[in-house]
Design a protein around this motif. Sequence first.
Motif, PDB file in Angstrom:
ATOM      1  N   LEU A  52       0.828  -1.198   0.000  1.00 48.07           N
ATOM      2  CA  LEU A  52       0.000   0.000   0.000  1.00 48.07           C
ATOM      3  C   LEU A  52       0.872   1.261   0.000  1.00 48.07           C
ATOM      4  CD1 LEU A  52      -2.715  -1.031   2.618  1.00 48.07           C
ATOM      5  CD2 LEU A  52      -2.871  -1.142   0.118  1.00 48.07           C
ATOM      6  N   PRO A  53       0.369   2.344  -0.579  1.00 47.61           N
ATOM      7  CA  PRO A  53       1.108   3.614  -0.548  1.00 47.61           C
ATOM      8  C   PRO A  53       1.268   4.118   0.877  1.00 47.61           C
ATOM      9  CG  PRO A  53      -0.711   3.684  -2.134  1.00 47.61           C
ATOM     10  CD  PRO A  53      -0.898   2.443  -1.322  1.00 47.61           C
ATOM     11  N   ASP A  54       2.212   5.029   1.066  1.00 43.34           N
ATOM     12  CA  ASP A  54       2.485   5.541   2.406  1.00 43.34           C
ATOM     13  C   ASP A  54       1.313   6.306   3.005  1.00 43.34           C
ATOM     14  OD1 ASP A  54       5.005   4.455   2.414  1.00 43.34           O
ATOM     15  OD2 ASP A  54       5.981   6.271   1.663  1.00 43.34           O
ATOM     16  N   ASN A  55       0.411   6.811   2.176  1.00 46.62           N
ATOM     17  CA  ASN A  55      -0.707   7.604   2.691  1.00 46.62           C
ATOM     18  C   ASN A  55      -1.976   6.784   2.901  1.00 46.62           C
ATOM     19  OD1 ASN A  55      -1.046   7.348  -0.128  1.00 46.62           O
ATOM     20  ND2 ASN A  55      -2.422   9.117  -0.173  1.00 46.62           N
ATOM     21  N   VAL A  56      -1.854   5.459   2.855  1.00 48.92           N
ATOM     22  CA  VAL A  56      -2.995   4.577   3.133  1.00 48.92           C
ATOM     23  C   VAL A  56      -2.620   3.674   4.306  1.00 48.92           C
ATOM     24  CG1 VAL A  56      -4.520   2.767   2.260  1.00 48.92           C
ATOM     25  CG2 VAL A  56      -3.773   4.608   0.739  1.00 48.92           C
ATOM     26  N   GLU A  57      -3.348   3.824   5.394  1.00 46.90           N
ATOM     27  CA  GLU A  57      -3.058   3.058   6.614  1.00 46.90           C
ATOM     28  C   GLU A  57      -4.220   2.130   6.942  1.00 46.90           C
ATOM     29  OE1 GLU A  57      -1.939   3.730  11.345  1.00 46.90           O
ATOM     30  OE2 GLU A  57      -2.382   5.449  10.058  1.00 46.90           O
ATOM     31  N   LEU A  58      -3.893   0.872   7.244  1.00 44.48           N
ATOM     32  CA  LEU A  58      -4.881  -0.101   7.696  1.00 44.48           C
ATOM     33  C   LEU A  58      -4.786  -0.220   9.212  1.00 44.48           C
ATOM     34  CD1 LEU A  58      -4.621  -2.955   5.017  1.00 44.48           C
ATOM     35  CD2 LEU A  58      -6.287  -1.103   5.160  1.00 44.48           C
ATOM     36  N   ILE A  59      -5.903  -0.019   9.891  1.00 45.05           N
ATOM     37  CA  ILE A  59      -5.938   0.013  11.350  1.00 45.05           C
ATOM     38  C   ILE A  59      -6.762  -1.149  11.874  1.00 45.05           C
ATOM     39  CG2 ILE A  59      -6.629   1.384  13.357  1.00 45.05           C
ATOM     40  CD1 ILE A  59      -6.516   3.836  11.428  1.00 45.05           C
ATOM     41  N   ALA A  60      -6.227  -1.857  12.845  1.00 43.06           N
ATOM     42  CA  ALA A  60      -6.961  -2.952  13.489  1.00 43.06           C
ATOM     43  C   ALA A  60      -7.838  -2.391  14.603  1.00 43.06           C
ATOM     44  CB  ALA A  60      -5.992  -3.987  14.039  1.00 43.06           C
ATOM     45  N   GLY A  61      -9.146  -2.627  14.519  1.00 39.10           N
ATOM     46  CA  GLY A  61     -10.081  -2.197  15.550  1.00 39.10           C
ATOM     47  C   GLY A  61     -10.428  -3.345  16.487  1.00 39.10           C
ATOM     48  N   PRO A  62     -11.547  -3.246  17.192  1.00 41.60           N
ATOM     49  CA  PRO A  62     -11.934  -4.277  18.174  1.00 41.60           C
ATOM     50  C   PRO A  62     -12.526  -5.523  17.512  1.00 41.60           C
ATOM     51  CG  PRO A  62     -13.582  -2.552  18.115  1.00 41.60           C
ATOM     52  CD  PRO A  62     -12.484  -2.104  17.202  1.00 41.60           C
ATOM     53  N   GLY A  63     -11.657  -6.295  16.858  1.00 43.35           N
ATOM     54  CA  GLY A  63     -12.126  -7.454  16.117  1.00 43.35           C
ATOM     55  C   GLY A  63     -11.772  -8.790  16.741  1.00 43.35           C
ATOM     56  N   CYS A  64     -11.250  -8.767  17.959  1.00 44.72           N
ATOM     57  CA  CYS A  64     -10.870 -10.002  18.649  1.00 44.72           C
ATOM     58  C   CYS A  64     -11.845 -10.248  19.788  1.00 44.72           C
ATOM     59  CB  CYS A  64      -9.443  -9.887  19.173  1.00 44.72           C
ATOM     60  SG  CYS A  64      -8.960 -11.197  20.323  1.00 44.72           S
ATOM     61  N   PRO A  65     -12.732 -11.251  19.687  1.00 43.69           N
ATOM     62  CA  PRO A  65     -13.755 -11.450  20.715  1.00 43.69           C
ATOM     63  C   PRO A  65     -13.213 -11.820  22.084  1.00 43.69           C
ATOM     64  CG  PRO A  65     -13.731 -13.293  19.164  1.00 43.69           C
ATOM     65  CD  PRO A  65     -12.833 -12.230  18.599  1.00 43.69           C
ATOM     66  N   VAL A  66     -12.072 -12.488  22.106  1.00 45.12           N
ATOM     67  CA  VAL A  66     -11.461 -12.872  23.375  1.00 45.12           C
ATOM     68  C   VAL A  66     -10.828 -11.665  24.068  1.00 45.12           C
ATOM     69  CG1 VAL A  66      -9.511 -14.155  24.332  1.00 45.12           C
ATOM     70  CG2 VAL A  66     -11.106 -15.303  22.795  1.00 45.12           C
ATOM     71  N   CYS A  67     -10.253 -10.765  23.256  1.00 44.75           N
ATOM     72  CA  CYS A  67      -9.523  -9.624  23.810  1.00 44.75           C
ATOM     73  C   CYS A  67     -10.415  -8.660  24.569  1.00 44.75           C
ATOM     74  CB  CYS A  67      -8.810  -8.867  22.692  1.00 44.75           C
ATOM     75  SG  CYS A  67      -7.663  -9.868  21.731  1.00 44.75           S
ATOM     76  N   ILE A  68     -11.707  -8.595  24.203  1.00 44.88           N
ATOM     77  CA  ILE A  68     -12.572  -7.573  24.793  1.00 44.88           C
ATOM     78  C   ILE A  68     -13.443  -8.120  25.927  1.00 44.88           C
ATOM     79  CG2 ILE A  68     -12.561  -6.075  22.788  1.00 44.88           C
ATOM     80  CD1 ILE A  68     -15.497  -8.412  23.484  1.00 44.88           C
TER      81      ILE A  68
END
Length: 368
Positions: A52-68
């Motif tokens: 991906l280009p430097d100006n496109v960032e992929l962010i991990a949100g609250p997608g882990c059911p065990v973690c929350i």
Amino acid sequence: MEILRKFRDRKLIQAVSKSIEKIAKKLDYVRIMHVCGTHEHTITFFGLRSLLPDNVELIAGPGCPVCIVPAREVDEAIEIVFSGIRVYTYGDMYRVPGTKMSLADARSEGADVKVVYGFNDAIRLHMKDRKKSVFFAVGFETTAPTLAAFISRRLIPDDLMILPSFRLTVPIMKYILSSFDINIDGIICPGHVSTIVGASAWSFIPRISGIPAVVAGFEPLDVMLAVFSILKMLLEGKPRLVNEYSRAVSWRGNITAKRYVREVFYRADGEWRGIGRVKRSRLLLRKRFKHLDARSRLSVSVDTGPEFKPGCRCADIILGKAKPTDCPLFMRACTPDRPQGPCMVSSEGTCSIWAKYGGYERIQWHYD
């Protein structure tokens, strides 16, 4: 397998990457959040951030059911098992820390904790000796229907109780988009959850928040196409909902699964570890099924304690406000062998994934 190979085809993915780069040149910095641990695994394992280009960032949100799962609810399971009652739980949940210990720690002290792959396994093992037991039920919309079907069809004996700790992803996405000062330009919606709730569940994102949303599958090409679609909609100024994962996700979802869940559970406000209370985001057993509710039958009561150890940044990582490498404990005091926070325990936890396969840095394309 032929279809799978196409979704991992290097040339196809690189072609999409070039198309993404062309569009990205016409845009400012773009932050795209996903809310699925499997998506983060695909992104990191296959090195998609490096495409991906430097100006496109992929962010991990609250997608882990065990973690929350709140530490308090882990403590409830530990209190139950130390009272002499067997507790069944998933492998990921086994090592998640409560306020003082995990179920794995409890087992090391002699408590009767059994790790199962699913509720079917718990039923099978339970029927061998009929010992008074509790199933610690965690997960998102994907895992709740199986348990709901057993309960609805009266297939659970009275000596096997349920400790429900289900959470719902649609309410948490609404909560994040409306409550936090996090600049998000697009959402990649979770594929597994969407097979149950349907693509229509995410229509509020472009309608209310005014940003693009794409329901995506879990292969590298799925994710890259989702990024391309979001960037294209941003460039056109026409945010909408796109179902890229139409080979598995319908508009209305799994009607039967949703009916079972509505019959057995009701929605309540629920705590999310590191986030706080989210309206109508928790599933609890309806009154007519209270005879299976471990909290009611066993009068479980625990004190509220700290959710995280000092220095742990799991709360910010779950919300997408920090990366694992921003945490001072990451790969120092906190490792997959010695997890200090829930994000390092689960196979869907962002810290665990980054520890195994790399992180935001420009890692190389990984094709197996």
